[in-house]
Design an enzyme around this catalytic site. Structure first.
Site, PDB file in Angstrom:
ATOM      1  N   GLY A  53       0.772  -1.244   0.000  1.00 19.85           N
ATOM      2  CA  GLY A  53       0.000   0.000   0.000  1.00 19.85           C
ATOM      3  C   GLY A  53       0.800   1.290   0.000  1.00 19.85           C
ATOM      4  N   GLU A 108       3.985   4.119   6.309  1.00 21.44           N
ATOM      5  CA  GLU A 108       2.753   3.341   6.131  1.00 21.44           C
ATOM      6  C   GLU A 108       1.757   4.132   5.291  1.00 21.44           C
ATOM      7  OE1 GLU A 108       1.164   0.657   6.468  1.00 21.44           O
ATOM      8  OE2 GLU A 108       1.565  -0.421   8.334  1.00 21.44           O
ATOM      9  N   ASP A 112      -4.717   1.384  10.835  1.00 20.94           N
ATOM     10  CA  ASP A 112      -6.115   1.106  11.180  1.00 20.94           C
ATOM     11  C   ASP A 112      -6.151   0.659  12.644  1.00 20.94           C
ATOM     12  OD1 ASP A 112      -8.716   0.196  11.290  1.00 20.94           O
ATOM     13  OD2 ASP A 112      -8.570  -1.185   9.619  1.00 20.94           O
ATOM     14  N   PHE A 161     -13.753   2.183   5.033  1.00 16.04           N
ATOM     15  CA  PHE A 161     -12.838   1.557   4.081  1.00 16.04           C
ATOM     16  C   PHE A 161     -12.502   2.539   2.965  1.00 16.04           C
ATOM     17  CE2 PHE A 161     -11.733  -0.982   0.376  1.00 16.04           C
ATOM     18  CZ  PHE A 161     -10.739  -1.781   0.916  1.00 16.04           C
TER      19      PHE A 161
HETATM   20  P1  5GP Z   1      -3.853  -2.417  10.752  1.00 14.54           P
HETATM   21  O1  5GP Z   1      -2.836  -3.517  10.950  1.00 14.54           O
HETATM   22  O2  5GP Z   1      -3.411  -1.096  11.350  1.00 14.54           O
HETATM   23  O3  5GP Z   1      -5.214  -2.821  11.244  1.00 14.54           O
HETATM   24  O4  5GP Z   1      -4.036  -2.213   9.203  1.00 14.54           O
HETATM   25  C1  5GP Z   1      -2.996  -1.734   8.422  1.00 14.54           C
HETATM   26  C2  5GP Z   1      -3.030  -2.250   7.015  1.00 14.54           C
HETATM   27  O5  5GP Z   1      -4.343  -2.685   6.644  1.00 14.54           O
HETATM   28  C3  5GP Z   1      -2.676  -1.144   6.046  1.00 14.54           C
HETATM   29  O6  5GP Z   1      -1.294  -1.107   5.779  1.00 14.54           O
HETATM   30  C4  5GP Z   1      -3.504  -1.509   4.816  1.00 14.54           C
HETATM   31  O7  5GP Z   1      -2.789  -2.414   4.020  1.00 14.54           O
HETATM   32  C5  5GP Z   1      -4.702  -2.199   5.369  1.00 14.54           C
HETATM   33  N1  5GP Z   1      -5.850  -1.278   5.523  1.00 14.54           N
HETATM   34  C6  5GP Z   1      -6.343  -0.749   6.683  1.00 14.54           C
HETATM   35  N2  5GP Z   1      -7.414   0.032   6.454  1.00 14.54           N
HETATM   36  C7  5GP Z   1      -7.607   0.000   5.111  1.00 14.54           C
HETATM   37  C8  5GP Z   1      -8.569   0.633   4.251  1.00 14.54           C
HETATM   38  O8  5GP Z   1      -9.480   1.381   4.644  1.00 14.54           O
HETATM   39  N3  5GP Z   1      -8.446   0.386   2.918  1.00 14.54           N
HETATM   40  C9  5GP Z   1      -7.472  -0.431   2.411  1.00 14.54           C
HETATM   41  N4  5GP Z   1      -7.452  -0.596   1.093  1.00 14.54           N
HETATM   42  N5  5GP Z   1      -6.550  -1.046   3.192  1.00 14.54           N
HETATM   43  C10 5GP Z   1      -6.621  -0.828   4.524  1.00 14.54           C
END
Ligand code: 5GP
Length: 194
Positions: A53, A108, A112, A161
């Protein structure tokens, strides 16, 4: 150069609309670049992007950094092809650089729950860098479950999202030049949210 930035876009059968425009992204990324230039003068930081990403954000951010710096990448996966995180992080690629004693900036696309950031923090700390800071383009502030100190945040966004500018939905949409959100999920201006 012509960028792909429609007002609305269909991705995997769902309709998305613009949340952050190309201009808003550009302005904020330029500010973060300036902050890094000031904070890391004479430190030769190594920027570590988290694939997939972060590749577009990292590329744009680096072009606003005018001090000597290096780059490397981790590759993780947690979302699979869904709109909700699988809750499991898997490392798909390690960095190549030796970061012991180095000033590390982890880049990053979005934080999330903080699960991925936490996972990376543990691996990076074992390598004994001189310092570690985080920069994320987007932060879903209400979703954070795992603590992570993020020094540079592009935008705080609602827990929705999002898609585009490197972020995918089942591998589609990374090539969009703006950040999009599912149409209908964002309250219209003036609309009551409680
Ligand atoms: P976390 O581990 O903080 O829950 O999520 C981080 C990763 O989840 C990000 O690097 C990304 O790849 C993915 N991610 C989190 N939220 C979103 C979102 O709203 N859209 C997309 N496409 N990917 C997300």
């Amino acid at each position: 150069m012509s960028f792909y930035k429609p007002e609305t876009v269909e991705c995997n059968g769902e309709q998305f609309k613009v949340l952050l425009s190309q201009q808003e992204l550009e302005n904020r990324i330029s500010e973060i670049g300036e902050e890094i230039n000031r904070d890391y003068a004479d430190k030769r930081p190594i920027l570590i992007g988290v694939l997939n990403g972060a590749f577009i954000f990292l590329a744009d951010l680096m072009r606003h950094i005018s001090i000597p710096c290096e780059v490397d990448f981790y590759k993780l996966s947690s979302y699979g092809d869904e709109k909700v995180s699988s809750g499991k992080v898997q490392q798909r690629k390690d960095i190549d650089a030796n970061i012991t004693g180095r000033h590390v900036i982890i880049v990053e696309d979005i934080v999330d729950t903080g699960l991925s950031a936490n996972y990376i923090m543990n691996i990076v700390n074992r390598k004994k860098p001189a310092s570690v800071e985080w920069v994320t383009l987007l932060k879903k502030s209400e979703a954070l479950k795992y603590h992570v100190d993020i020094k540079y945040v592009g935008f705080e966004i609602p827990t929705l999202f999002v898609l585009g500018y490197g972020l995918d939905y089942a591998q589609e949409g990374r090539n969009l030049a703006q950040i999009y959100v599912l149409d209908g999920e964002l309250p219209e201006e003036g609309e009551k949210t409680d």
